[in-house]
Design a protein around this motif. Structure first.
Motif, PDB file in Angstrom:
ATOM      1  N   TYR A  86       4.813  26.021  26.648  1.00 22.86           N
ATOM      2  CA  TYR A  86       6.106  25.801  26.545  1.00 22.86           C
ATOM      3  C   TYR A  86       6.416  24.630  27.476  1.00 22.86           C
ATOM      4  O   TYR A  86       7.718  24.371  27.954  1.00 22.86           O
ATOM      5  CB  TYR A  86       6.747  27.245  27.581  1.00 22.86           C
ATOM      6  CG  TYR A  86       6.681  28.192  26.126  1.00 22.86           C
ATOM      7  CD1 TYR A  86       7.504  27.829  25.120  1.00 22.86           C
ATOM      8  CD2 TYR A  86       6.043  29.354  26.308  1.00 22.86           C
ATOM      9  CE1 TYR A  86       7.786  29.056  24.270  1.00 22.86           C
ATOM     10  CE2 TYR A  86       6.216  30.323  25.413  1.00 22.86           C
ATOM     11  CZ  TYR A  86       7.053  30.289  24.613  1.00 22.86           C
ATOM     12  OH  TYR A  86       7.137  31.124  23.566  1.00 22.86           O
ATOM     13  N   SER A  87       5.386  23.709  27.998  1.00 21.59           N
ATOM     14  CA  SER A  87       5.829  22.572  28.378  1.00 21.59           C
ATOM     15  C   SER A  87       6.278  21.592  27.497  1.00 21.59           C
ATOM     16  O   SER A  87       6.887  20.504  27.823  1.00 21.59           O
ATOM     17  CB  SER A  87       4.572  21.801  29.168  1.00 21.59           C
ATOM     18  OG  SER A  87       3.596  21.140  28.235  1.00 21.59           O
ATOM     19  N   LYS A  88       6.039  21.794  26.258  1.00 21.91           N
ATOM     20  CA  LYS A  88       6.835  21.370  24.898  1.00 21.91           C
ATOM     21  C   LYS A  88       7.874  22.202  24.318  1.00 21.91           C
ATOM     22  O   LYS A  88       7.468  23.203  24.410  1.00 21.91           O
ATOM     23  CB  LYS A  88       5.839  20.900  23.941  1.00 21.91           C
ATOM     24  CG  LYS A  88       4.717  19.596  24.410  1.00 21.91           C
ATOM     25  CD  LYS A  88       4.058  19.076  23.236  1.00 21.91           C
ATOM     26  CE  LYS A  88       2.999  19.937  22.815  1.00 21.91           C
ATOM     27  NZ  LYS A  88       1.533  20.033  23.281  1.00 21.91           N
ATOM     28  N   GLY A  89       8.938  21.711  23.466  1.00 22.27           N
ATOM     29  CA  GLY A  89       9.853  22.518  22.856  1.00 22.27           C
ATOM     30  C   GLY A  89       8.863  23.217  21.755  1.00 22.27           C
ATOM     31  O   GLY A  89       7.809  22.612  21.195  1.00 22.27           O
ATOM     32  N   GLN A  90       9.368  24.522  21.488  1.00 25.66           N
ATOM     33  CA  GLN A  90       8.667  25.185  20.347  1.00 25.66           C
ATOM     34  C   GLN A  90       9.573  25.612  19.449  1.00 25.66           C
ATOM     35  O   GLN A  90      10.731  25.999  19.750  1.00 25.66           O
ATOM     36  CB  GLN A  90       7.838  26.337  21.008  1.00 25.66           C
ATOM     37  CG  GLN A  90       6.677  26.173  21.869  1.00 25.66           C
ATOM     38  CD  GLN A  90       5.519  25.262  21.349  1.00 25.66           C
ATOM     39  OE1 GLN A  90       5.281  25.262  20.126  1.00 25.66           O
ATOM     40  NE2 GLN A  90       4.951  24.563  22.043  1.00 25.66           N
ATOM     41  N   PRO A  91       9.298  25.982  18.234  1.00 26.59           N
ATOM     42  CA  PRO A  91      10.308  26.549  17.196  1.00 26.59           C
ATOM     43  C   PRO A  91      10.488  27.923  17.751  1.00 26.59           C
ATOM     44  O   PRO A  91       9.718  28.889  17.977  1.00 26.59           O
ATOM     45  CB  PRO A  91       9.562  26.294  15.732  1.00 26.59           C
ATOM     46  CG  PRO A  91       8.228  25.588  16.083  1.00 26.59           C
ATOM     47  CD  PRO A  91       8.132  25.632  17.652  1.00 26.59           C
ATOM     48  N   CYS A  92      11.878  28.214  17.477  1.00 23.53           N
ATOM     49  CA  CYS A  92      12.330  29.573  17.545  1.00 23.53           C
ATOM     50  C   CYS A  92      12.235  30.607  16.684  1.00 23.53           C
ATOM     51  O   CYS A  92      11.625  30.328  15.666  1.00 23.53           O
ATOM     52  CB  CYS A  92      13.829  29.642  18.506  1.00 23.53           C
ATOM     53  SG  CYS A  92      14.820  29.285  17.011  1.00 23.53           S
ATOM     54  N   LEU A  93      12.575  31.702  16.971  1.00 27.17           N
ATOM     55  CA  LEU A  93      12.482  32.750  15.640  1.00 27.17           C
ATOM     56  C   LEU A  93      13.141  32.560  14.612  1.00 27.17           C
ATOM     57  O   LEU A  93      13.197  33.196  13.497  1.00 27.17           O
ATOM     58  CB  LEU A  93      12.769  34.144  16.457  1.00 27.17           C
ATOM     59  CG  LEU A  93      11.526  34.796  17.310  1.00 27.17           C
ATOM     60  CD1 LEU A  93      12.153  36.089  17.693  1.00 27.17           C
ATOM     61  CD2 LEU A  93      10.446  34.985  16.473  1.00 27.17           C
ATOM     62  N   ARG A  94      14.154  31.526  14.498  1.00 26.62           N
ATOM     63  CA  ARG A  94      15.156  31.065  13.419  1.00 26.62           C
ATOM     64  C   ARG A  94      13.692  30.542  12.316  1.00 26.62           C
ATOM     65  O   ARG A  94      14.405  30.465  11.151  1.00 26.62           O
ATOM     66  CB  ARG A  94      15.970  30.087  13.806  1.00 26.62           C
ATOM     67  CG  ARG A  94      17.117  30.688  14.746  1.00 26.62           C
ATOM     68  CD  ARG A  94      18.312  29.827  14.991  1.00 26.62           C
ATOM     69  NE  ARG A  94      18.753  29.293  13.605  1.00 26.62           N
ATOM     70  CZ  ARG A  94      18.960  27.666  13.652  1.00 26.62           C
ATOM     71  NH1 ARG A  94      19.082  26.936  14.555  1.00 26.62           N
ATOM     72  NH2 ARG A  94      19.458  27.337  12.496  1.00 26.62           N
TER      73      ARG A  94
END
Length: 137
Positions: free
Chosen positions: A79-87
């Protein structure tokens, strides 16, 4: 280290516009667990137990064989980088499910044909977001 999040609160993620099914389908069993089947198992058995971050990291941990004692450190790194969400979840794009995030940011899964899905769609106090499309327009 900055920590990113995929969590929503009081939000309903609808099935994608181009979702190919009109009734929810359970992700098919394969030799190796798929992201869809891991998410489905976690959420169907435990509604409103996990945050989006919990679910997404758990899939990553299973896919990458991360041991229990490494999890905390790996989660911080993840989580130090952005991650794709449940969308972006195949459950909402392909299998006909919606995700409801409650006021505490915990998630439950609802089939498109269910009463709860319709209730959430029509609830003006809940923010709506559509799942990502599979194909460009």
């Amino acid at each position: 280290m900055k920590q990113h999040t995929t969590n929503y609160t009081n939000t309903f993620i609808e099935a994608a516009e181009d979702c190919p099914v009109s009734q929810a389908q359970i992700p098919p069993e394969k030799k190796e667990k798929t992201i869809a089947s891991i998410q489905y198992e976690k959420l169907i058995k435990n509604p409103y137990q996990y945050s989006s971050d919990d679910i997404i990291f758990e899939c990553y941990a299973i896919k990458n064989d991360i041991s229990e004692h490494e999890k905390q450190k790996e989660r911080e790194k993840f989580y130090s980088k952005g991650q794709p969400c449940l969308r972006c979840s195949p459950l909402a794009k392909k299998y006909g499910f919606g995700f409801h995030h409650n006021s505490e940011g915990k998630v439950a899964l609802f089939p498109v044909e269910s009463k709860e899905y319709q209730t959430l769609l029509n609830d003006s106090s809940v923010t709506k977001a559509k799942a990502m499309r599979s194909k460009r327009k």
